[in-house]
Scaffold this active site. Structure first.
Site, short mmCIF file in Angstrom:
data_model
loop_
_atom_site.label_atom_id
_atom_site.label_comp_id
_atom_site.label_asym_id
_atom_site.label_seq_id
_atom_site.Cartn_x
_atom_site.Cartn_y
_atom_site.Cartn_z
N ASP A 120 0.85 -1.19 0.00
CA ASP A 120 0.00 0.00 0.00
C ASP A 120 0.89 1.23 0.00
OD1 ASP A 120 -2.44 -1.38 0.06
OD2 ASP A 120 -2.48 -1.44 2.24
N ASP A 139 -7.15 -1.21 -4.46
CA ASP A 139 -8.20 -0.72 -3.56
C ASP A 139 -9.03 0.35 -4.25
OD1 ASP A 139 -7.10 -2.37 -1.57
OD2 ASP A 139 -5.84 -0.75 -0.80
#
Length: 169
Positions: A120, A139
């Site tokens: 991330d 995401d």
């Protein structure tokens, strides 16, 4: 364009953008390093997530992680791909939405399988108005797909009600 080719291309593009961005972040950032994109509002910070969305489930035991972060997502994503390929009645917005969800989901599951964690790196902080956790393109794809599905549902319901109202009794 052939419908199934369109679906596959959308899914592959979502996976490719996500995976390329993760490779670039891992190659150009030290773990935990923070770089500002736009002031303190849009930030990149390289982290690895052993859980799901916003780290949820990262403290589960390995058996539960296997079930809830690998097996279940693979089954659901397999069904989503099957559904969008076989359901010829889907409107274009829903088709794009489901393809984004599948592409983003597959990209994150791929990370869990190959790396044991998900990379991330994006963070948005618009003061007291809006703030995210650290996320990635996969995401973003899943979230975009969900928003598109909601909009398609709202639009299709209004269109259906409008058509019903204009029909003679």
């Amino acid at each position: 364009m052939n419908r199934n080719l369109f679906i596959v291309l959308l899914i592959v593009v979502n996976i490719a953008v996500d995976q390329i961005s993760k490779v670039l972040v891992r190659a150009n950032f030290e773990y935990g390093e923070i770089k500002s994109l736009i002031g303190d509002k849009f930030i990149m910070q390289y982290v690895e997530n052993k859980g799901a969305f916003l780290g949820m489930g990262s403290d589960m035991n390995d058996s539960l992680k296997l079930i809830f972060l690998l097996i279940l997502p693979v089954v659901v994503l397999g069904y989503v791909v099957y559904y969008i390929i076989t359901n010829k009645d889907l409107d274009r917005t829903s088709l794009i939405a489901f393809s984004c969800i599948a592409g983003g989901g597959i990209a994150n599951v791929f990370d869990r399988i190959t790396r044991g964690e998900v990379t991330d790196f994006f963070f948005i902080n618009l003061g007291g108005v809006f703030k995210t956790g650290i996320f990635n393109f996969a995401d973003l794809s899943v979230t975009t797909g969900m928003v598109l599905l909601l909009l398609a549902g709202l639009f299709n319901n209004r269109k259906k009600k409008s058509n019903e109202a204009s029909m003679p009794s």
